[in-house]
Enzyme design. Structure first.
Site, PDB file in Angstrom:
ATOM      1  CE  LYS A   1      -3.207   2.532   3.053  1.00  0.00           C
ATOM      2  NZ  LYS A   1      -3.887   2.493   4.366  1.00  0.00           N
TER       3      LYS A   1
ATOM      4  CG  ASP B   1      -5.851   8.235   4.458  1.00  0.00           C
ATOM      5  OD1 ASP B   1      -6.659   8.857   3.734  1.00  0.00           O
ATOM      6  OD2 ASP B   1      -6.178   7.304   5.211  1.00  0.00           O
TER       7      ASP B   1
ATOM      8  CE  LYS C   1      -6.600   8.925   7.917  1.00  0.00           C
ATOM      9  NZ  LYS C   1      -7.051   7.765   8.706  1.00  0.00           N
TER      10      LYS C   1
ATOM     11  CG  ASP D   1      -2.154   5.274   5.201  1.00  0.00           C
ATOM     12  OD1 ASP D   1      -2.086   4.223   5.862  1.00  0.00           O
ATOM     13  OD2 ASP D   1      -3.198   5.643   4.639  1.00  0.00           O
TER      14      ASP D   1
ATOM     15  CG  ASP E   1      -9.958   7.460   6.925  1.00  0.00           C
ATOM     16  OD1 ASP E   1      -8.900   7.529   6.264  1.00  0.00           O
ATOM     17  OD2 ASP E   1      -9.989   7.517   8.170  1.00  0.00           O
TER      18      ASP E   1
ATOM     19  NE  ARG F   1     -10.673  -1.351   3.952  1.00  0.00           N
ATOM     20  CZ  ARG F   1     -11.132  -1.547   5.183  1.00  0.00           C
ATOM     21  NH1 ARG F   1     -12.217  -2.284   5.366  1.00  0.00           N
ATOM     22  NH2 ARG F   1     -10.519  -1.028   6.219  1.00  0.00           N
TER      23      ARG F   1
END
Length: 470
Positions: free
Chosen positions: A237, A242, A249, A260, A319, A323
């Site tokens: 990833k 992010d 967030k 991240d 958020d 995935r």
């Protein structure tokens, strides 16, 4: 494109070469009286006066008759004390005077190897923006330890830490590509890159959707190395920052989001180990490199997005973007039916709630693969813990309006449901494992300064010969 992070030269993360090394005697609490009895009277008295109790990592420098340094004692601690932390003896690297040191005393091969690796890792300091001197005490490679192998492992960890520690203003998709390109060039690997709108033409719609709101162009990095042996595919990833997207967030959750891309950083470190040590595999590394930003063209809650696999995905939280980008990369890698595919990602807070920052969970339905990983993790002081791909939770990721839900409601089993989501995109690989890593050391510990941290890479590397029959 910015200057790449790789390669880097860190003398403190290599063993001492040539010259005489001072003896560094490892002493356990139960053997302390006997060890002191073997010293000259003045040195034994000095050690007692310094309060040396052989605690793990405790040192006591011993004087010679002329007032110089004759050597030092290093506490091993009890077996119970050593179980409370890794690399405890390597703390000596930061407390001993400059020079070369040679381990002596009653050490097991396992403790010797752990201390040697930990000493190299203790030599890491991140100094891109401010001076941060590394320890100057160097270790002579102990007998029976493969110096080259451990030095490559330390190089790989340094690469991973550097990538994670670099703030997002200097580590976006462009900079991640630059480092991947430098790593590929160093090892004679090939790198292809798909960027921007070309992601749609290449049928990578989820990677495009997550990254399209940022002015920093999203991309897929595809590195290949080796032309014989089992097929090994690593997917990492690479969300370079992010914000959470439109489900933004809070500041308290955004503070560490430069890490991240820790999955990408870790697979690049693992790839360096594989290539530098010449494993006979056909290696492929896939990194979706994006920034999850906020803009008018950002993907939205309740959007239903297509994926490379043909599965539709309802976005119930922007958020939960990691995935999404991994899904397309996994589907692409899966099409070649690799013998082993590994996914690494800083994916869920749920994993940290369950196991804390030091123990990343992994997921696989392959018992032999799981056993090999756990055994290698123990041998390489790289702890991991298996959690289940629990089939009764599959309905949680099935929203009805689409094939899959990227963020099931309810707040339970978040790491497991994320792993189940990813597992839907892997159908052809012979073996598959997903690692939900943290990628960060919250407080300094021996061999692990506060900051970016590789997790599970040494465990995976150590398991490859058994898993792939190398």
């Amino acid at each position: 494109m910015s200057d790449p992070i790789f390669p880097t030269d860190r003398p403190a993360m290599r063993f001492a070469n040539g010259g005489e090394a001072l003896p560094l005697r490892v002493v356990s609490p139960e053997g302390l009286d006997a060890a002191l009895a073997e010293l000259p009277t003045a040195q034994a008295a000095w050690a007692r006066a310094q309060g040396f109790a052989a605690k793990p990592g405790q040192t006591c420098v011993l004087p010679d008759a002329a007032g110089g340094i004759a050597g030092a004692l290093l506490g091993a601690g009890t077996a119970a004390q050593r179980r409370r932390g890794r690399f405890q003896l390597a703390a000596a690297a930061a407390t001993l005077p400059e020079g070369a040191w040679a381990l002596t005393g009653d050490l097991t091969p396992e403790l010797t190897a752990e201390t040697a690796l930990g000493w190299l890792l203790e030599g890491y300091r991140y100094a891109r923006y401010a001076a941060n001197p590394a320890p100057k005490a160097r270790l002579a490679c102990p007998q029976g330890v493969d110096a080259h192998r451990l030095e490559i492992m330390a190089e790989a960890e340094a690469l991973t830490r550097d990538l994670i520690n670099t703030p997002a203003n200097d580590m976006g998709p462009d900079e991640l590509e630059a480092t991947t390109r430098a790593l590929a060039a160093h090892h004679g690997a090939a790198l292809s890159v798909t960027t921007g709108e070309d992601l749609l033409a290449a049928n990578l719609p989820l990677i495009h959707a997550v990254g399209r709101a940022s002015p920093r162009t999203p991309r897929l990095l595809d590195l290949r190395w080796g032309n014989s042996g089992p097929r090994l595919t690593l997917v990492g990833k690479g969300v370079c920052f992010d914000t959470g997207g439109l489900d933004i967030k809070p500041a308290s959750s955004m503070g560490l989001m430069k890490k991240d891309m820790g999955g990408a950083a870790t697979v690049l470190g693992l790839a360096h180990m594989i290539m530098a040590l010449g494993l006979k595999v056909q290696l492929r590394v896939l990194i979706p490199a994006v920034e999850n930003a906020v803009a008018g063209n950002a993907f939205r809650p309740q959007d239903i997005l297509p994926s490379r696999k043909g599965l539709s995905v309802e976005v119930n939280n922007t958020d939960a973007e990691g995935r999404l980008v991994l899904a397309d990369a996994l589907a692409l890698g899966d099409e070649e039916a690799p013998d082993l595919m590994i996914c690494m990602a800083t994916l869920t807070g749920a994993a940290r709630v369950a196991l804390g920052p030091d123990l990343p969970p992994f997921y696989t339905d392959d018992g032999a693969l799981a056993g090999a990983l756990v055994d290698a993790a123990r041998r390489h002081a790289d702890p991991i813990w298996q959690l289940p791909l629990w089939a009764p939770y599959e309905p949680k990721i099935e929203p009805g309006i689409a094939d899959l839900d990227n963020a099931p409601s309810g707040g339970m089993a978040g790491s497991i449901t994320a792993a189940l989501f990813l597992n839907r995109f892997v159908t052809e690989a012979t073996r598959f494992a997903h690692f939900d890593i943290y990628g960060w050391q919250p407080a300094a510990a021996p061999g692990r300064p506060k900051g970016g941290a590789g997790q599970a890479a040494r465990a995976i590397f150590g398991a490859l010969p058994e898993v792939l029959g190398l």
